[in-house]
Enzyme design. Structure first.
Site, PDB file in Angstrom:
ATOM      1  N   GLU A 158       0.817  -1.225   0.000  1.00 28.75           N
ATOM      2  CA  GLU A 158       0.000   0.000   0.000  1.00 28.75           C
ATOM      3  C   GLU A 158       0.849   1.273   0.000  1.00 28.75           C
ATOM      4  O   GLU A 158       1.484   1.588   1.016  1.00 28.75           O
ATOM      5  CB  GLU A 158      -0.901  -0.011   1.253  1.00 28.75           C
ATOM      6  N   GLU A 250     -12.073   1.576   4.620  1.00 31.92           N
ATOM      7  CA  GLU A 250     -11.161   1.910   5.714  1.00 31.92           C
ATOM      8  C   GLU A 250     -11.385   3.392   6.020  1.00 31.92           C
ATOM      9  O   GLU A 250     -10.687   4.270   5.502  1.00 31.92           O
ATOM     10  CB  GLU A 250      -9.707   1.644   5.312  1.00 31.92           C
TER      11      GLU A 250
HETATM   12  C1  LER Z   1      -3.453   1.571   6.203  1.00 30.82           C
HETATM   13  O1  LER Z   1      -4.322   0.876   5.334  1.00 30.82           O
HETATM   14  C2  LER Z   1      -3.416   2.996   5.906  1.00 30.82           C
HETATM   15  O2  LER Z   1      -4.078   3.458   5.014  1.00 30.82           O
HETATM   16  C3  LER Z   1      -2.557   3.862   6.705  1.00 30.82           C
HETATM   17  O3  LER Z   1      -2.939   5.201   6.555  1.00 30.82           O
HETATM   18  C4  LER Z   1      -2.520   3.530   8.157  1.00 30.82           C
HETATM   19  O4  LER Z   1      -3.751   3.834   8.737  1.00 30.82           O
HETATM   20 MN    MN Z   2      -5.346   2.224   3.734  1.00 33.40          MN
END
Ligand code: LER
Ligand code: MN
Length: 275
Positions: A158, A250
């Site tokens: 990510e 998220e």
């Molecule tokens: C994790 O998925 C993320 O996006 C980071 O910003 C940690 O919160």
């Molecule tokens: Mn994230």
């Protein structure tokens, strides 16, 4: 569920150190899965304190009971709880980070879910100039990727915004970082992308099939629909790449967990369900 369609997912955290963070459900996992099922979510993304938490839950039974898949397993607890990162200046800390990630990969794979590498990628710092931090990250990814290859696992790398890392901030940088790996794809988090990408839809299009998961968040990290992202071109870009993975919320539990979940599924149905 059509295999070719995008799937909906909601986040759940069991990490007290992450309170105030962008996770919709907290508390009881069975209750959260029940609520997610009632709203019609396909999956749940779990942010556990460590592998033991996942071993303690009978996730296969819960999955079957609620008809909800485990969409992905987050590893940020390795950072927020244990201060482990792949770019630490101390070799023993980097080794402990790999060990933590390998044990998470093991259990995620048993659950049929990919493992996310986000915060644990680390960043440059004293004794670790930027090129070295990137080298450490690539070495860590290679090791995890070869482990994933052996056990049939999948890793999601990510890119994060500049305030959280200086490793990779855009999908293009992320694509270069994972080039040549076999079991590692990109996680496209729309909150980070809104900060870093010049054109979010174009970046999605360019990253193409390297995208394996999406964090479905609006500009203010609230549920899609509660910020100012223009969502349709982003969904269209995903569609044009043949994406059939999760759109996983998220996001902050705002105004409440239930409302964030409700807004997410409403937006998912509005934008991502075929008409
Ligand atoms: C994790 O998925 C993320 O996006 C980071 O910003 C940690 O919160
Ligand atoms: Mn994230």
């Amino acid at each position: 569920m059509n295999e070719k369609e995008m799937k909906s997912s909601i986040t759940y955290s069991a990490v007290p150190e992450a309170l105030g963070g962008p996770f919709v459900f907290w508390g009881s996992l069975p209750e959260s899965m029940g609520l997610a099922a009632e709203l019609g979510f396909d999956g749940i993304e779990i942010f556990p304190p460590g592998p033991e938490f996942l071993h303690q839950q009978d996730l296969k039974a819960l999955s079957a009971r609620f008809g909800i898949q485990v969409a992905a397993i987050g590893t940020g607890a390795g950072w927020v709880r244990h201060k482990l990162s792949l770019a630490d200046s101390d070799n023993s800390v980097r080794s402990a980070a790999i060990e933590f990630l390998e044990s998470m990969l093991e259990v995620a794979t048993q659950l049929g879910a990919p493992m996310i590498l986000g915060s644990m990628q680390g960043r440059s710092g004293p004794g670790v100039p930027k090129p070295l931090a990137k080298q450490y990250l690539r070495e860590g990814l290679e090791r995890l990727d070869s482990r994933a290859r052996k056990i049939g696992g999948q890793i999601l790398y990510e890119p994060l915004n500049r305030y959280e890392t200086d490793q990779c901030n855009t999908l293009a940088q992320g694509s270069a970082m994972i080039r040549g790996l076999f079991c590692t794809k990109l996680l496209a988090d729309w909150f980070h992308m809104n900060i870093e990408e010049a054109d979010i839809a174009a970046s999605i299009h360019k990253a193409g099939t390297a995208i394996g998961h999406v964090h479905f968040a609006d500009s203010n990290r609230q549920a899609i629909g509660l910020g100012h992202l223009t969502v349709s071109p982003m969904i269209e870009a995903l569609r044009s790449t043949g994406y059939s993975g999760y759109l996983s919320a998220e996001v902050f539990p705002l105004p409440t967990s239930q409302q964030a979940a409700y807004e997410t599924i409403r937006s998912f149905e509005k934008y991502a369900k075929p008409t």
